[in-house]
Scaffold this motif. Sequence first.
Motif, PDB file in Angstrom:
ATOM      1  N   ALA A   1       4.821  14.535  18.844  1.00  0.00           N
ATOM      2  CA  ALA A   1       4.062  13.278  18.787  1.00  0.00           C
ATOM      3  C   ALA A   1       4.785  12.030  19.356  1.00  0.00           C
ATOM      4  O   ALA A   1       6.034  12.223  19.828  1.00  0.00           O
ATOM      5  N   LYS A   2       4.231  10.956  19.487  1.00  0.00           N
ATOM      6  CA  LYS A   2       4.479   9.649  20.069  1.00  0.00           C
ATOM      7  C   LYS A   2       4.545   8.612  19.262  1.00  0.00           C
ATOM      8  O   LYS A   2       3.760   8.295  18.533  1.00  0.00           O
ATOM      9  N   PHE A   3       5.842   7.765  19.045  1.00  0.00           N
ATOM     10  CA  PHE A   3       5.727   6.687  18.119  1.00  0.00           C
ATOM     11  C   PHE A   3       5.853   5.340  19.490  1.00  0.00           C
ATOM     12  O   PHE A   3       6.684   5.214  20.050  1.00  0.00           O
ATOM     13  N   CYS A   4       4.586   5.004  19.675  1.00  0.00           N
ATOM     14  CA  CYS A   4       4.584   3.984  20.917  1.00  0.00           C
ATOM     15  C   CYS A   4       4.493   2.493  20.554  1.00  0.00           C
ATOM     16  O   CYS A   4       3.571   2.191  19.799  1.00  0.00           O
ATOM     17  N   ASN A   5       5.336   1.887  21.088  1.00  0.00           N
ATOM     18  CA  ASN A   5       5.644   0.317  20.823  1.00  0.00           C
ATOM     19  C   ASN A   5       4.765  -0.373  22.033  1.00  0.00           C
ATOM     20  O   ASN A   5       5.404  -0.375  22.971  1.00  0.00           O
ATOM     21  N   LEU A   6       3.479  -0.916  21.648  1.00  0.00           N
ATOM     22  CA  LEU A   6       3.031  -1.555  22.716  1.00  0.00           C
ATOM     23  C   LEU A   6       2.926  -3.129  22.344  1.00  0.00           C
ATOM     24  O   LEU A   6       2.031  -3.886  22.799  1.00  0.00           O
ATOM     25  N   SER A   7       3.764  -3.696  21.510  1.00  0.00           N
ATOM     26  CA  SER A   7       3.693  -4.897  21.117  1.00  0.00           C
ATOM     27  C   SER A   7       4.158  -5.907  22.324  1.00  0.00           C
ATOM     28  O   SER A   7       3.765  -7.304  22.148  1.00  0.00           O
ATOM     29  N   GLN A   8       4.541  -5.284  23.245  1.00  0.00           N
ATOM     30  CA  GLN A   8       4.870  -6.299  24.268  1.00  0.00           C
ATOM     31  C   GLN A   8       3.929  -5.714  25.636  1.00  0.00           C
ATOM     32  O   GLN A   8       4.457  -6.546  26.721  1.00  0.00           O
ATOM     33  N   TYR A   9       3.428  -4.865  25.486  1.00  0.00           N
ATOM     34  CA  TYR A   9       2.414  -4.354  26.656  1.00  0.00           C
ATOM     35  C   TYR A   9       1.354  -5.329  26.838  1.00  0.00           C
ATOM     36  O   TYR A   9       0.995  -5.787  25.925  1.00  0.00           O
ATOM     37  N   GLU A  10       0.696  -5.133  28.074  1.00  0.00           N
ATOM     38  CA  GLU A  10      -0.459  -6.093  28.356  1.00  0.00           C
ATOM     39  C   GLU A  10      -1.478  -5.257  29.227  1.00  0.00           C
ATOM     40  O   GLU A  10      -1.213  -4.301  29.428  1.00  0.00           O
ATOM     41  N   VAL A  11      -2.793  -5.241  28.798  1.00  0.00           N
ATOM     42  CA  VAL A  11      -3.622  -4.574  29.662  1.00  0.00           C
ATOM     43  C   VAL A  11      -3.582  -4.572  30.775  1.00  0.00           C
ATOM     44  O   VAL A  11      -2.962  -5.542  31.565  1.00  0.00           O
TER      45      VAL A  11
ATOM     46  N   SER B   1      -0.325  15.426  29.073  1.00  0.00           N
ATOM     47  CA  SER B   1       0.605  15.344  27.952  1.00  0.00           C
ATOM     48  C   SER B   1       0.199  16.390  26.741  1.00  0.00           C
ATOM     49  O   SER B   1       0.869  17.117  26.192  1.00  0.00           O
ATOM     50  N   ILE B   2      -1.322  16.438  26.545  1.00  0.00           N
ATOM     51  CA  ILE B   2      -1.868  17.369  25.658  1.00  0.00           C
ATOM     52  C   ILE B   2      -1.371  18.614  26.065  1.00  0.00           C
ATOM     53  O   ILE B   2      -1.357  19.487  25.188  1.00  0.00           O
ATOM     54  N   ASP B   3      -1.895  19.228  27.411  1.00  0.00           N
ATOM     55  CA  ASP B   3      -1.422  20.167  27.973  1.00  0.00           C
ATOM     56  C   ASP B   3       0.089  20.802  27.635  1.00  0.00           C
ATOM     57  O   ASP B   3       0.347  21.863  27.402  1.00  0.00           O
ATOM     58  N   ASN B   4       0.925  19.812  27.514  1.00  0.00           N
ATOM     59  CA  ASN B   4       2.422  20.109  27.140  1.00  0.00           C
ATOM     60  C   ASN B   4       2.725  19.840  25.767  1.00  0.00           C
ATOM     61  O   ASN B   4       3.858  19.599  25.468  1.00  0.00           O
ATOM     62  N   GLY B   5       1.740  19.846  24.803  1.00  0.00           N
ATOM     63  CA  GLY B   5       1.970  19.861  23.587  1.00  0.00           C
ATOM     64  C   GLY B   5       1.628  18.515  22.697  1.00  0.00           C
ATOM     65  O   GLY B   5       1.926  18.470  21.442  1.00  0.00           O
ATOM     66  N   PHE B   6       1.295  17.626  23.397  1.00  0.00           N
ATOM     67  CA  PHE B   6       1.092  16.318  22.593  1.00  0.00           C
ATOM     68  C   PHE B   6      -0.021  16.228  21.746  1.00  0.00           C
ATOM     69  O   PHE B   6      -0.944  16.817  21.835  1.00  0.00           O
ATOM     70  N   SER B   7       0.250  15.799  20.404  1.00  0.00           N
ATOM     71  CA  SER B   7      -0.980  16.129  19.546  1.00  0.00           C
ATOM     72  C   SER B   7      -1.158  14.680  18.738  1.00  0.00           C
ATOM     73  O   SER B   7      -2.202  14.360  18.299  1.00  0.00           O
ATOM     74  N   HIS B   8      -0.260  13.732  18.505  1.00  0.00           N
ATOM     75  CA  HIS B   8      -0.392  12.675  17.559  1.00  0.00           C
ATOM     76  C   HIS B   8       0.400  11.387  18.205  1.00  0.00           C
ATOM     77  O   HIS B   8       1.409  11.523  18.649  1.00  0.00           O
ATOM     78  N   CYS B   9      -0.354  10.345  17.937  1.00  0.00           N
ATOM     79  CA  CYS B   9       0.080   8.807  18.443  1.00  0.00           C
ATOM     80  C   CYS B   9      -0.120   7.885  17.553  1.00  0.00           C
ATOM     81  O   CYS B   9      -1.106   7.559  17.235  1.00  0.00           O
TER      82      CYS B   9
END
Length: 135
Positions: free
Chosen positions: A56-66, A80-88
Amino acid sequence: MEIVDSKGMYTILVDKRRRIVYEKNVGVWTSEDFKRFLDDYKNIVFTELGNDKPWAKFCNLSQYEVSSIYNELIEFLILSIDNGFSHCAIISNSSLVNSQIHEVCKQISLNHSFFGGIDAFQDAGDWLEDNGYTI
């Protein structure tokens, strides 16, 4: 293992034992920023985690901009999904960022949730735990 971008656009912390990638992204990204990010995932993160168990990923986008990297994001998430990524779990208080990221996640059916406000980090951690990960 911690990866810090040479231009300060992201930090990635891989917790191999818990199968969680903590990520903080900042600013407006260019294609060059995204290429460095992708290279770090391909050469370090995916290798470190392997693809034999979900992560899984714990993704902090509080300072990210579009940013204008929509197609790159979709390709990255599919890889990423092909490499096991399942939850974000996504931390963001920006409706524009939430809209962009939600649309990307929807395109590839990624299990994700947004968290904002004062309890965002606790709520995101609780959500990941509810989905089988240990924070």
